[in-house]
Enzyme design. Structure first.
Site, short mmCIF file in Angstrom:
data_model
loop_
_atom_site.label_atom_id
_atom_site.label_comp_id
_atom_site.label_asym_id
_atom_site.label_seq_id
_atom_site.Cartn_x
_atom_site.Cartn_y
_atom_site.Cartn_z
N ARG A 245 0.96 -1.32 -0.01
CA ARG A 245 -0.10 -0.02 -0.04
C ARG A 245 0.84 1.11 0.05
O ARG A 245 1.54 1.49 0.92
CB ARG A 245 -0.87 0.18 1.19
N ARG B 298 1.20 -1.39 -5.23
CA ARG B 298 -0.35 -0.72 -5.72
C ARG B 298 -0.09 0.63 -5.67
O ARG B 298 0.35 1.34 -4.78
CB ARG B 298 -1.37 -1.12 -4.42
N GLU C 96 -12.14 -5.29 -6.91
CA GLU C 96 -12.68 -4.87 -5.57
C GLU C 96 -14.09 -3.91 -5.91
O GLU C 96 -14.59 -3.62 -4.91
CB GLU C 96 -11.63 -3.95 -4.80
N ASN D 24 -11.79 -6.57 1.09
CA ASN D 24 -12.42 -5.41 1.88
C ASN D 24 -13.51 -4.65 1.09
O ASN D 24 -14.69 -4.49 1.55
CB ASN D 24 -11.26 -4.75 2.59
N ASP D 25 -13.13 -4.11 -0.18
CA ASP D 25 -13.94 -3.19 -0.55
C ASP D 25 -15.07 -4.09 -1.67
O ASP D 25 -15.88 -3.67 -1.70
CB ASP D 25 -12.84 -2.51 -1.68
N ARG E 204 -17.53 -0.14 4.92
CA ARG E 204 -16.34 -1.00 5.90
C ARG E 204 -15.98 -0.62 7.08
O ARG E 204 -15.54 -1.07 7.92
CB ARG E 204 -15.22 -1.42 4.75
N CYS F 64 -5.80 -10.15 -1.65
CA CYS F 64 -4.96 -9.56 -0.92
C CYS F 64 -6.09 -8.69 0.34
O CYS F 64 -5.11 -7.98 1.00
CB CYS F 64 -4.37 -8.46 -1.54
C1 PEP Z 1 -9.29 -4.50 -0.18
O1 PEP Z 1 -10.09 -3.45 -0.49
O2 PEP Z 1 -9.59 -5.57 0.05
C2 PEP Z 1 -7.82 -4.10 -0.09
C3 PEP Z 1 -6.95 -4.97 0.08
O3 PEP Z 1 -7.33 -2.68 -0.13
P1 PEP Z 1 -7.62 -1.71 0.90
O4 PEP Z 1 -7.87 -2.73 2.09
O5 PEP Z 1 -6.40 -1.01 0.94
O6 PEP Z 1 -8.64 -0.77 0.33
MG MG Z 2 -9.51 -1.47 -1.24
#
Ligand code: PEP
Ligand code: MG
Length: 671
Positions: free
Chosen positions: A403, A439, A532, A555-556, A566, A603
């Site tokens: 990140r 990224r 995502e 996550n997204d 989230r 990820c």
């Molecule tokens: C996700 O969205 O799963 C991700 C790994 O990115 P971030 O948590 O940095 O948005």
């Molecule tokens: Mg994300």
């Protein structure tokens, strides 16, 4: 009168501690200082007033100073705000990338135990002991007109108590906790708060009633702010307000809890003062009805190394004092009155858990190959060079998600190409031949940058973030790409774009890469995208033809698929990446990737969830990029699986109706 326009830099906005820094600074000047944020205006010398502004990271504020030393005041305030108001030390890890413990959904015990109460893990660990039910004081039962001492005296005593609590916590090395009490003391020096109380007592209200009314109103104002971190500060105000009230009415100080044996504390919620009233040596853990991952209790419990769960059903509070309980914060469960057999099973499970972690650590060097020969790469999510070093120590197969936001956030100007190059190069060199997926900056919207003026957005998560922002700010994007491409020859770097939602975005982004690659004369690097956004998963067959790999940002993907913020503490329990709708999108993505011979990684946090690992492998995921401490345990888990078992399991999961059904399915599979 002089004015100054500024953007709030620190990640958590003007919450208690940075607000305190700002207010203290403002108080050093004679001039009148007001801060305007949107339609609200605050007295800069009033902590409560500043908090109610609701200014979050990236908020534009206008500071107005009026008086003899106005020029100096503005200069000093500008300097302090740009430096982050003491919220982060230079070079500190950005808080945004700090992993929230995923223990909540991991080590599930048998959930069919009678009386078991489910919660969400806020601080990992396991405990057994008697329950102590902590109840908040009922102020409606007190005679608020019966003040024993003048209000000023009560406030002075409260300040003395808070100073002592601050010393005590600081003496134990609990810096964050000490700072909370220091901030509480500041609240009691708030001129606006005291003025307002005086207005009401002047109008005939008793000191007790005026005080409680003002505290309640201000706390409600702060709680109503649309920001989880800021609104949690309402608890601070109530907590400190009740402390004063107790002294004013001559009520005994909350007794320190000195049970014979250590206890598991159950409560609706717990304020910092509540927590401090317990002797830490007598506390085994916490189970709360309210609270979220950013609540004080979660921070305190983690700092104290105690297990804690939140979001437990309120029926827990009806349990009798002393009820023997098992607190399993890894699984997010409280088991009252466990049968001896359950207790024995739990103790066994706890020992097995400890042993499993020990063994996994010992075998971290071994590759993650399933029993029937399928190699799965287990890499780490990183957010700094320090993380890369830790990932190597945990024997990660690479960095599956770097990140890069840490380079861009919390500063007044963009990092230069050379500054970025040095960091990427150091990470590439540390990881040696292991791949590092860089990224490109995933900022904007919810993570605004001080040096990119952006209009406020109603829905920042649906706004100009990720690749959208990169494409509209080509110079910043080009600079980052050049830095990555130049660093690529120092190790194995790959580039990944966040928030891609269709083919045009990836084509445009790739064109930038090629243009910059030629410019710096760098070798070609692999280019992939985060999947995502649901549209990317649904169009995975089209996107797969444009990229070298996919990485599922669960996550997204979960947030956007389930339409659940989230960061929303109240929805935390429902935010489950094992929801069949999310799994179907993952399956579609994996299938499309393989159809075109491309790799598919995960990820998001789901990759470190032990109940998700068999499903993800069964759906064909090639790499799991997980939080650094989870690398050895995920590797060990993969080694215990076989494709022949997990593929049919994954197919069954796709046919489930709810996330709970999927979890139950995997639990039965594991049994
Ligand atoms: C996700 O969205 O799963 C991700 C790994 O990115 P971030 O948590 O940095 O948005
Ligand atoms: Mg994300």
């Amino acid at each position: 009168m002089k004015q100054l326009e500024l953007v709030i830099q620190n990640q958590t906005g003007l919450h208690a501690r940075p607000a305190k820094v700002l207010v203290n600074l403002a108080k050093q000047f004679q001039c009148d200082i007001r801060i305007q944020h949107k339609e609200k205006k605050a007295n800069a010398k009033s902590m409560v007033s500043v908090l109610t502004l609701g200014a979050t990271c990236g908020s534009m504020i206008v500071i107005e100073a009026n008086g003899g030393d106005e020029e100096l005041a503005l200069a000093k305030l500008e300097e302090a705000i740009l430096a982050g108001l003491g919220d982060s030390e230079p070079g500190a890890e950005p808080k945004a990338v700090e992993a929230i413990p995923v223990a909540a959904k991991t080590e599930e015990p048998a959930m069919d135990i009678p009386g078991l109460l489910k919660g969400i893990g806020a601080s990992p660990g396991l405990a057994v002991g008697p329950l102590f039910v902590h109840r908040a004081h009922d102020w409606s039962k007190e005679n608020l007109d019966d003040a024993r001492i003048p209000l000023g005296e009560a406030i002075a005593s409260a300040k003395a108590q808070l100073a002592e609590l601050h010393e005590r916590m600081a003496g134990k090395g609990l810096k964050a906790e000490a700072a909370i009490f220091e901030a509480h003391r500041e609240l009691l020096e708030d001129p606006e708060l005291l003025d307002e109380v005086q207005v009401r007592t002047g109008a005939g209200l008793s000191a007790g009633r005026a005080w409680l009314a003002v505290i309640d109103e201000r706390a409600k104002l702060i709680a109503a702010l649309n920001d989880a971190v800021l609104s949690a500060r309402a608890d601070d105000l109530r907590d400190v307000g009740h402390r004063v009230l107790r002294l004013l009415l001559g009520l005994p100080e909350r007794k320190a809890v000195r049970p014979e044996t250590p206890v598991v504390i159950a409560a609706l919620e717990m304020s910092p003062s509540d927590t401090a009233a317990f002797d830490p040596a007598r506390v085994l853990g916490f189970a709360l009805v309210n609270g979220g991952p950013t609540s004080h209790i979660a921070i305190l419990a983690r700092a104290m190394g105690l297990p804690a769960i939140v979001s437990v059903n309120e029926s827990m509070l009806a349990l009798a004092e002393g009820t023997p309980v098992i607190l399993d914060a890894n699984a997010g469960a409280l088991i009252p009155n466990p049968e001896p057999a359950v207790l024995a099973r739990f103790e066994q499970a706890r020992d097995a858990w400890v042993e499993r972690r020990r063994l996994a650590q010992k075998q971290a060097e071994l590759p993650a190959i399933t029993r029937d020969g399928r190699k799965v790469d287990v890499s780490a999510n990183a957010g700094s060079h320090k993380d890369a070093t830790k990932a190597m120590q945990q024997k990660a197969d690479g960095i599956g998600l770097l990140r890069t936001e840490f380079l861009f956030l919390d500063r007044a100007t963009a990092p230069s190409e050379d500054e970025q190059f040095e960091v990427y190069r150091a990470i590439a060199e540390t990881m040696q031949t292991r791949p590092v997926i860089v990224r490109t900056m995933d900022v904007g919207g919810d993570k605004p940058l001080a040096y990119i003026p952006m209009k406020p957005e109603d829905n920042p998560f649906l706004g100009e973030r990720g690749i959208r922002l990169c494409l509209t700010h080509p110079e910043l994007f080009r600079e980052q790409l050049r830095a990555i491409l130049r660093a690529a020859s120092h190790g194995h770097l790959e580039i990944m774009f966040p928030m891609i939602s269709d083919v045009t975005e990836i084509r445009e982004a790739k064109a930038f890469v090629e243009e910059q690659r030629q410019l710096v004369n760098a070798p070609a690097v692999k280019v992939g995208i985060m999947v995502e956004v649901p549209s990317a998963a649904l169009l995975a067959d089209k996107l797969a033809q444009e990229v070298d790999f996919f990485s599922l940002g669960t996550n997204d993907l979960t947030q956007y698929t389930l339409a659940m913020d989230r960061g929303h503490a109240g929805l935390a329990a429902k935010q489950d990446g094992l929801h069949p709708a999310v799994l179907r999108l993952i399956a579609k993505t994996a299938e499309a990737a393989h159809q075109f011979g491309k790799r598919v990684d995960v990820c998001g946090e789901l990759g470190s969830d032990p109940l998700a690992v068999p499903i993800l492998i069964g759906l064909g995921v090639d790499e799991l990029s997980v939080s650094i401490p989870a690398v050895p345990i995920v590797k060990a888990q993969v080694r215990a699986l076989s494709l022949a078992d997990v593929q049919p399991l994954a197919r069954k999961a796709l046919e489930c109706s709810t996330a709970a059904e999927v979890r139950e399915l995997v639990r039965r599979f594991n049994a």
